[in-house]
Design an enzyme around this catalytic site. Structure first.
Site, PDB file in Angstrom:
ATOM      1  N   TRP A   1       0.823  -1.216   0.000  1.00 52.72           N
ATOM      2  CA  TRP A   1       0.000   0.000   0.000  1.00 52.72           C
ATOM      3  C   TRP A   1       0.854   1.262   0.000  1.00 52.72           C
ATOM      4  CZ3 TRP A   1      -4.461  -0.286  -1.985  1.00 52.72           C
ATOM      5  CH2 TRP A   1      -5.175  -1.478  -1.905  1.00 52.72           C
TER       6      TRP A   1
ATOM      7  N   ASP B   1      -0.978   6.860   6.372  1.00 54.43           N
ATOM      8  CA  ASP B   1      -2.127   6.084   5.923  1.00 54.43           C
ATOM      9  C   ASP B   1      -2.456   5.089   7.026  1.00 54.43           C
ATOM     10  OD1 ASP B   1      -3.906   4.310   4.804  1.00 54.43           O
ATOM     11  OD2 ASP B   1      -2.609   3.690   3.146  1.00 54.43           O
TER      12      ASP B   1
ATOM     13  N   LYS C   1     -12.507  -0.946   6.995  1.00 53.91           N
ATOM     14  CA  LYS C   1     -11.909  -2.014   7.810  1.00 53.91           C
ATOM     15  C   LYS C   1     -12.377  -1.866   9.257  1.00 53.91           C
ATOM     16  CE  LYS C   1      -8.589  -1.577   4.323  1.00 53.91           C
ATOM     17  NZ  LYS C   1      -8.728  -2.831   3.611  1.00 53.91           N
TER      18      LYS C   1
END
Ligand code: PMP
Length: 365
Positions: A102, A171, A195
């Protein structure tokens, strides 16, 4: 229907109590007689909700007053673009600490808008976070970007880096609201909601006010934090339902006792699985260095360090038969991945742990 245990990495399990609340509010939102789905984003009903969700974010994370809280469309990846578009103009260059898939994606996106300095050497085998003494930070960088929890590789920062005054951007898509975080150590924190804090489509962005007002001229208004802050996240029609769900999930976290309770549970749940892996004499194998093993996403192999395909397929098949689902590892890394986000209960993780023990007894030589 027999009970289903969802260990998916995202969209992930939601708290059962929140479904009850959504069901009750679905067609008649707060006594308005209509659903939130057909309510104007300029109505007093939505303005109140917009404030309520900001307030719960601020309370949970103890967000200082000099930070704005924004709800933006485009999810986590929208912010991969928004970060450089809003911040890179100061020096034209940015530092990226690439510790998994990511953060690699975030760095690739940033290259479209300026120079990217890779702080640690590139690798295709992500298993740790190199010690900060080995980092090559550029003092001229506009910001330093990290991903605090790599969802695919299962690597979670166990420290907040010292960036020597350069704004730190994080992030937190897959460990947002899983523990207390000192927001004042960060310039910007962002994450997609699907999530730990709700459903997909919305990013929660927390930004220090002095970092506003420097977007590149080409920055689309919809990604421009300054314009969105001025419009209190109602520049256009926001993803209202996703924002509402995020609010209800965050209020649920608050009712559970807040982030320390979530952190405690995350440690208990993930330790259960990691301990079984450690005690399996190599039958189960977790590739990530112990100090940065994620408490949210636990990737592991079965049978060997590269995984035994037959055993892993058998494991997944047996798990599904018991209602333990979405355990297949990401296609980039293979194997198994168990995600143990806030809404996954200790009992559910115990069920997985028992299955792992049984599978080990049956198949280890
Ligand atoms: N960052 C991380 C750490 C993620 O796990 C994800 C999604 N899995 C993203 C960013 C991208 O989020 P989205 O799908 O909302 O764009």
């Amino acid at each position: 229907m027999p009970k289903v245990y969802n260990f998916g990495a995202g969209p992930a399990k939601m708290p059962e109590e929140v479904y009850e609340i959504i069901r009750n509010e679905f067609t008649n939102f707060e006594g308005s007689g209509i659903s939130l789905l057909e309510t104007s984003h300029r109505s007093s009903t939505y303005l109140k909700l917009n404030k309520e969700v900001q307030d719960v974010v601020r309370r949970l994370l103890n967000v200082p007053q000099n930070y704005k809280i924004l709800f933006l469309a485009g999810g986590g990846q929208g912010e991969f673009a928004a970060v450089p578009l809003n911040l890179i103009s100061r020096t034209g260059t940015a530092d990226y600490v690439v510790t998994g898939a990511w953060s690699a994606k975030a760095a690739k996106e940033a290259k479209k808008y300026g120079k990217v300095n890779l702080v640690i050497p590139p690798t295709d085998r992500y298993v740790d976070v190199p010690d900060q003494s080995k980092w090559n930070l550029d003092p001229n960088a506009s910001y330093v970007h990290i991903c605090t929890n790599e969802t695919i590789h299962g690597i979670e920062f166990d420290f907040i880096p010292d960036t020597k005054g350069v704004p730190l951007v994080a992030d937190m898509s897959s460990n947002f609201m899983s523990k207390n975080v000192d927001v004042s150590k960060f310039g910007v924190i962002y994450g997609g909601a699907q999530k730990n804090i709700g459903t997909s489509g919305v990013a929660l962005v927390i930004i220090r006010e002095d970092l506003l007002n420097q977007a590149l001229p080409i920055c689309p208004s919809i990604l421009d934090w300054t314009i969105n802050a001025k419009n209190d996240s109602i520049l256009n029609t926001p993803p209202m339902f996703a924002i509402y769900i995020m609010g209800r999930v965050l209020q649920w976290i608050e009712r559970q006792g807040g982030l320390d309770v979530m952190a405690d549970l995350a440690t208990k749940k993930s330790s259960l699985i990691y301990n079984i892996i450690e005690e399996s004499n190599g039958f189960y194998y977790a590739p990530v260095a112990k100090n940065v093993r994620s408490k949210m996403n636990i990737p592991f192999r079965i049978g060997s360090t590269d995984g035994n395909d037959t055993l892993e397929k058998e494991f997944l098949k047996g798990a599904e038969a018991l209602g333990l689902i979405q355990l297949k590892g990401h296609r980039d890394v293979g194997g198994i991945r168990a995600s143990t986000y806030n809404a996954v209960t200790l009992e559910e993780v115990e069920t997985l742990a028992n299955y792992m023990k049984d599978f080990y007894k049956k198949h280890s030589k």
